[in-house]
Design an enzyme around this catalytic site. Structure first.
Site, PDB file in Angstrom:
ATOM      1  N   HIS A 107       0.948  -1.274  -0.008  1.00 59.81           N
ATOM      2  CA  HIS A 107      -0.246  -0.113  -0.013  1.00 59.81           C
ATOM      3  C   HIS A 107       0.964   1.267   0.157  1.00 59.81           C
ATOM      4  CE1 HIS A 107      -3.019   2.738   2.687  1.00 59.81           C
ATOM      5  NE2 HIS A 107      -2.996   3.026   1.235  1.00 59.81           N
ATOM      6  N   GLU A 110       2.338   1.688  -3.306  1.00 63.47           N
ATOM      7  CA  GLU A 110       1.239   2.402  -4.454  1.00 63.47           C
ATOM      8  C   GLU A 110       1.505   4.033  -3.898  1.00 63.47           C
ATOM      9  OE1 GLU A 110      -2.536   4.001  -3.424  1.00 63.47           O
ATOM     10  OE2 GLU A 110      -2.946   1.981  -2.955  1.00 63.47           O
ATOM     11  N   HIS A 111       1.272   4.535  -2.747  1.00 64.32           N
ATOM     12  CA  HIS A 111       1.220   5.866  -2.511  1.00 64.32           C
ATOM     13  C   HIS A 111       2.613   6.338  -3.324  1.00 64.32           C
ATOM     14  CE1 HIS A 111      -1.612   7.035   0.580  1.00 64.32           C
ATOM     15  NE2 HIS A 111      -2.053   5.927   0.178  1.00 64.32           N
ATOM     16  N   GLU A 188      -4.889   7.323   6.925  1.00 62.19           N
ATOM     17  CA  GLU A 188      -5.664   6.314   6.623  1.00 62.19           C
ATOM     18  C   GLU A 188      -6.313   5.183   7.549  1.00 62.19           C
ATOM     19  OE1 GLU A 188      -5.768   4.292   2.349  1.00 62.19           O
ATOM     20  OE2 GLU A 188      -4.113   5.694   2.261  1.00 62.19           O
TER      21      GLU A 188
HETATM   22 ZN   LIG Z   1      -3.747   4.823   0.446  1.00 60.96          ZN
END
Ligand SMILES: [Zn+2]
Length: 982
Positions: A107, A110-111, A188
């Site tokens: 994750h 991905e950022h 998040e």
């Molecule tokens: Zn995210």
């Protein structure tokens, strides 16, 4: 992917699918010659794999599957009618691949991948480029895959593809960006703690085989993503990228108005540059659940009040057998709610308001799938949960014994075939996300039709699946505020408990001797057999007046964009006079409408299976009926639906249930995430009439069954006019005849048609501050600045264009740069005849006071930036807005909506879109600067600051505003404002 009748089961609170978003921000733009992309390579660089992608006959685009020399599979879709272009890229690599020492790494990558690449080193240059070209991007990481998407104006597609391809092929992954994105990831995670969907998923994994890689924390936090003795985060990030980001694993989609040959070249010259490391797709052969994880009862205590029973079965992944639709078949038969079925019984007995919702999920953890049965319980249902569980197993047994029938399969197949035959897909990020995910699961030929294709019934497959739906293989979930819990999940701290179901309990659940008899479904009466097109004047550009007098306003047109579809949308709104805006009639009508919707569930389900959506509802001053889909059975459905509305039995039990549901819905609002609670204040103020929750709750108790009966009588006898709008396959004569059908059943007194009202902010200059304490960890601050303007269409264009420009600046500043939180957004707001801007931040680490300091600085800086903006840049934003306004409708729904909002506002010229386009053509930078000044610098209109203070902050952490009036009741505030009619 659209799934016809499955979409009927709007999966309430359960969003077990885990996905996160990463929207990125802007920097200075790199000027790239748009032609460089195409001219580089003359070699082929690819081979065609298939031209035979199975698509709907309604879909006129050309599809081609190619493989690039670096082994990447790319699906090309050339659609000359494309309003905008789309791209996606996906890898079968997700959080299951995270090293144990760095959970959340996929994750986090991905950022980081979107924070600058070799050819486009500026942080988030992609995002800046897209926002200037009418586009946006998104990315998400799940347990088993990582995906990136974008949409953009057609003429900017080549560069957009080049940028995203470079981001996944050669990301810089600079350590200097690490802290920023770690903060975003961590925010998040904290936000996830106020979402029951995430928490429940976490609980599920806490009671699973710890050796299965799915059990790690996928979102990541500052704690899991950090340097450890033998694991340095930055090194692990680089290694993870090197290990898994290989072109042979990537599947991509390019959708544009360009010819296939140009798309081939574009793919070769951009995605073709990614390195092929011949990486094997990861596989898993560890069981997801061990014996001790099954035949258990799980209790979960939700954040928002809700009562849910779930019975889940652990099954093998059966994606490869998608053509049999075995899981879909079982869910169709189980969820069906015709007379005497389990769903029907649960609803009629007041045990559930929606009956059974069964969902087959072929892929949960790469190696395993699931079949889940949910029942949303009422208070009464909660007290009888054991019997409901027993009934579920009783119904499964009946299905095993006599339920595998060709007739059900044919019905399901007919529903799927018809949906696919007349498929209208809006081409947006959701569309491309669906196809891209399908590319990982299904053969390339089937990525579009996988959800619809039902070959022939495979009795053995269905029986095999049913044979695994036993109590020994089940995990039963009870979700309710009052359950006892004794455990917490490791990171998200979700409260739960679980127990093995004893042999004695099992015997009791499987003893059906005291249960009522439950039937299998009846045949569906609403299927369309005649798809012929009606004789319609197809030359109309806008709805035409068919009848227009004191009590009838009827408008109709054929579809301009979908003239060959045997579908229509018609809405019939019956006014009831006199209008009463008091609290009691409002609540009475709400309760009546809930009871009505219970009575209508069977009809709604059956018609949706047959491709028709119906809705029929009661309001305190109107009765609204709408039909959309195949037109053949509209008249029958209309009559059946109104008969139900008029005659369904009003019972004390249903009223009690309606009251409980309403109170629960009110209580849920106080448990939403911090930002939602802050922005709900705007929504409440704008919806007229609004009553505070406390007033609402007080009146609910006083409403009797007699009040409900009188309300229904009042609504049915005091209809004063009807407004009808039809778009699609209905002739003028048919529209009139449908209207007559309604008027035969509900008398129209033809005295007047009610006008819609709105809270009128036009002359208002007030500054209001509203503060509430919320039970979440994080804080939120939302600001609404309305402008006093006189011409609301002008203002609408100005605020929309301004938001297009400054939203990126705001995001880049307060989120990327200052790291205030995961959700940072600036948007345009339109209410009644007024427009304005909204700024909102949800933050785990900054108080409202601190957020406001950043806001004030931002307002000044962005005002100067707006003045300094070059005229070329301004024109590009304006051109991009114009392009968006001129996009053609991609579905009948969109075509209908183009007219319905004018219709609601009594604008029978239906010309507000043309006016908006004309205004947008001539809007100047000076006008925008002036608008921004009036809105946020001078704050000359109505201003509302809404603060939600979480558990970690003190009341002294709120932002203070000079000259603002502190209010504590939105109901009272609304009473001070004028209300106008459209
Ligand atoms: Zn995210």
């Amino acid at each position: 992917m659209q799934k016809s009748f499955l979409s009927y089961f709007i999966s309430t609170i359960i969003s077990l699918g885990y996905a996160t978003q990463a929207v990125s921000s802007e920097t200075e733009n790199a000027k790239i010659n748009k032609n460089t992309v195409i001219s580089q390579s003359q070699n082929h660089g690819f081979k065609i794999i298939t031209n035979n992608i199975k698509k709907s006959p309604a879909d006129k685009a050309t599809y081609q599957g190619i493989q690039l020399d670096n082994k990447m599979t790319v699906l090309l879709i050339s659609d000359p009618k494309a309003n905008k272009s789309l791209m996606s890229a996906i890898l079968p690599i997700g959080s299951m691949e995270d090293p144990k020492t760095q959970q959340g790494l996929a994750h986090y990558l991905e950022h980081m991948a979107l924070m600058g690449s070799k050819k486009f080193p500026e942080t988030n240059g992609l995002d800046h480029f897209l926002s200037k070209n009418g586009g946006r991007n998104n990315a998400s990481t799940s347990k088993s895959r990582t995906a990136y998407y974008l949409e953009v104006n057609n003429d900017a597609f080549d560069e957009a593809v080049m940028r995203l391809a470079d981001a996944i092929s050669k990301p810089l992954l600079l350590e200097s960006n690490a802290k920023k994105e770690l903060n975003a990831v961590n925010a998040e995670m904290i936000r996830a703690k106020s979402s029951d969907g995430y928490l429940l998923f976490d609980v599920n994994l806490a009671i699973a085989n710890p050796k299965h890689p799915i059990t790690k924390l996928s979102v990541g936090s500052k704690e899991t993503l950090s340097d450890k003795p033998n694991s340095k985060l930055q090194d692990e990030l680089q290694q993870f990228y090197q290990k898994y980001y290989s072109s042979n694993l990537v599947k991509a989609v390019l959708y544009s108005n360009q010819p296939i040959e140009k798309l081939q070249q574009l793919a070769v010259n951009t995605l073709g540059l990614m390195k092929n490391k011949d990486v094997q797709k990861p596989t898993i052969n560890v069981p997801l659940y061990r014996d001790q994880d099954k035949q258990i009862m799980i209790n979960y205590k939700p954040i928002q009040p809700s009562k849910l029973l779930g019975v889940g079965f652990d099954l093998p992944n059966n994606e490869d057998k998608f053509k049999y639709k075995s899981g879909t078949y079982i869910s169709y038969v189980l969820s069906n709610n015709t007379e005497g079925t389990l769903s029907d019984y649960l609803i009629k007995q007041g045990l559930s308001s929606s009956g059974i919702q069964a969902v087959a999920n072929p892929n949960v953890s790469r190696n395993r799938g699931a079949f889940d049965i949910y029942v949303e319980l009422t208070e009464k249902g909660l007290t009888q949960k054991e019997q409901i569980i027993s009934l579920i197993f009783q119904q499964i047994k009946k299905l095993k014994e006599e339920g595998v029938q060709e007739s059900y399969f044919k019905e399901m197949k007919q529903s799927l075939d018809q949906s696919f035959e007349h498929l209208q897909t809006e081409k947006n990020l959701g569309f491309i996300e669906g196809i891209t995910d399908a590319m990982l699961s299904y053969p390339l030929e089937n990525v579009i039709n996988a959800g619809f294709e039902a070959d022939s019934m495979n009795k053995q497959e269905i029986e095999t699946m049913l044979s695994q739906m036993t109590i020994e293989n089940a995990r039963i979930l009870l979700m309710n505020q009052d359950v006892k819990t004794d455990k917490q999940t490791t990171y998200l701290k979700a409260p739960y408990s679980f127990k093995k179901i004893t042999e004695q309990q099992k015997a009791k659940l499987l003893d059906f001797s005291h249960n009522p008899k439950i039937k299998l479904p009846e045949a569906n009466p609403y299927f369309t057999t005649d798809f012929l097109l009606n004789k319609i004047d197809r030359s109309r550009e806008k709805p035409k007046k068919i009848k227009f007098d004191l009590g009838d306003k009827i408008y109709a047109m054929g579809s301009k964009y979908f003239p060959k579809e045997p579908k229509a949308i018609i809405s019939l709104d019956l006014s009831v006079a006199p209008v009463n805006t008091q609290l009691k009639p409002q609540v009475t009508a709400t309760l009546l409408n809930y009871m009505n919707s219970l009575a209508q569930t069977k009809l709604t389900f059956q018609s949706s299976v047959a491709g028709i959506n119906t809705s029929a509802s009661y309001n305190e001053d109107s009765i609204n009926i709408a039909l959309s889909g195949y037109t053949q059975n509209f008249d029958k459905l209309l009559k059946d639906s109104i008969t139900k509305m008029k005659t369904f039995e009003l019972t004390e039990n249903d009223l009690v249930q309606a009251k409980q549901q309403l109170i629960e819905a009110l209580d849920r609002q106080k448990k939403e995430n911090s930002l939602r609670q802050a922005t709900n204040i705007f929504k409440n103020l704008m919806s007229y009439p609004y009553f505070d929750i406390a007033s609402y709750k007080k009146i609910i108790a006083t409403i009797s069954l007699q009040d409900i009966a009188q309300m229904r009588e009042h609504l049915l006898s005091k209809v004063s006019g009807i407004k009808v709008l039809s778009v699609g396959n209905l002739s003028d004569k048919q529209v009139l005849s449908l209207t007559n059908s309604v008027e035969k059943m509900i008398t129209n007194n033809r005295t007047a048609i009610n006008k819609n009202t709105f809270v009128d902010f036009r002359g208002q200059s007030q500054k209001i501050n509203y503060i509430q304490q919320v039970s979440n960890e994080d804080d939120a601050l939302a600001l609404m600045y309305l402008v006093k303007g006189k011409d609301y269409l002008q203002d609408k264009v100005k605020s929309t264009l301004l938001a297009d420009i400054i939203s990126r600046w705001y995001f880049n500043d307060l989120r990327t740069d200052k790291q205030l939180g995961y959700v940072v957004a600036a948007q345009a707001l339109h209410t009644g005849k007024t427009s304005g801007l909204v700024f909102m931040v949800q933050s785990p680490n900054a108080t409202p006071k601190q957020i406001m300091q950043h806001n004030e600085r931002f307002f000044k800086e962005s005002y100067e930036k707006l003045i300094a903006m070059t005229s070329d840049e301004f024109k590009q934003y304006r051109a991009s807005l114009l392009e968006k306004l001129q996009r053609k409708p991609e579905s009948l729904d969109q075509e209908f909506m183009r007219f319905s909002s004018d219709f609601a506002k009594n604008n029978f010229r239906f010309d507000s879109r043309e006016q908006l386009i004309e205004i947008a053509r001539h809007i100047t930078q000076e006008q925008l600067i002036d608008y921004y000044k009036q809105a946020v610098i001078d704050q000359s209109g109505f201003v509302l600051a809404s603060q939600a203070v979480g558990t970690k902050s003190k009341l002294t952490d709120v932002a203070s505003f000079k000259d603002f009036k502190l209010v504590d009741s939105i109901e009272k505030l609304q009473k001070t404002l004028p209300v106008s009619f459209w």
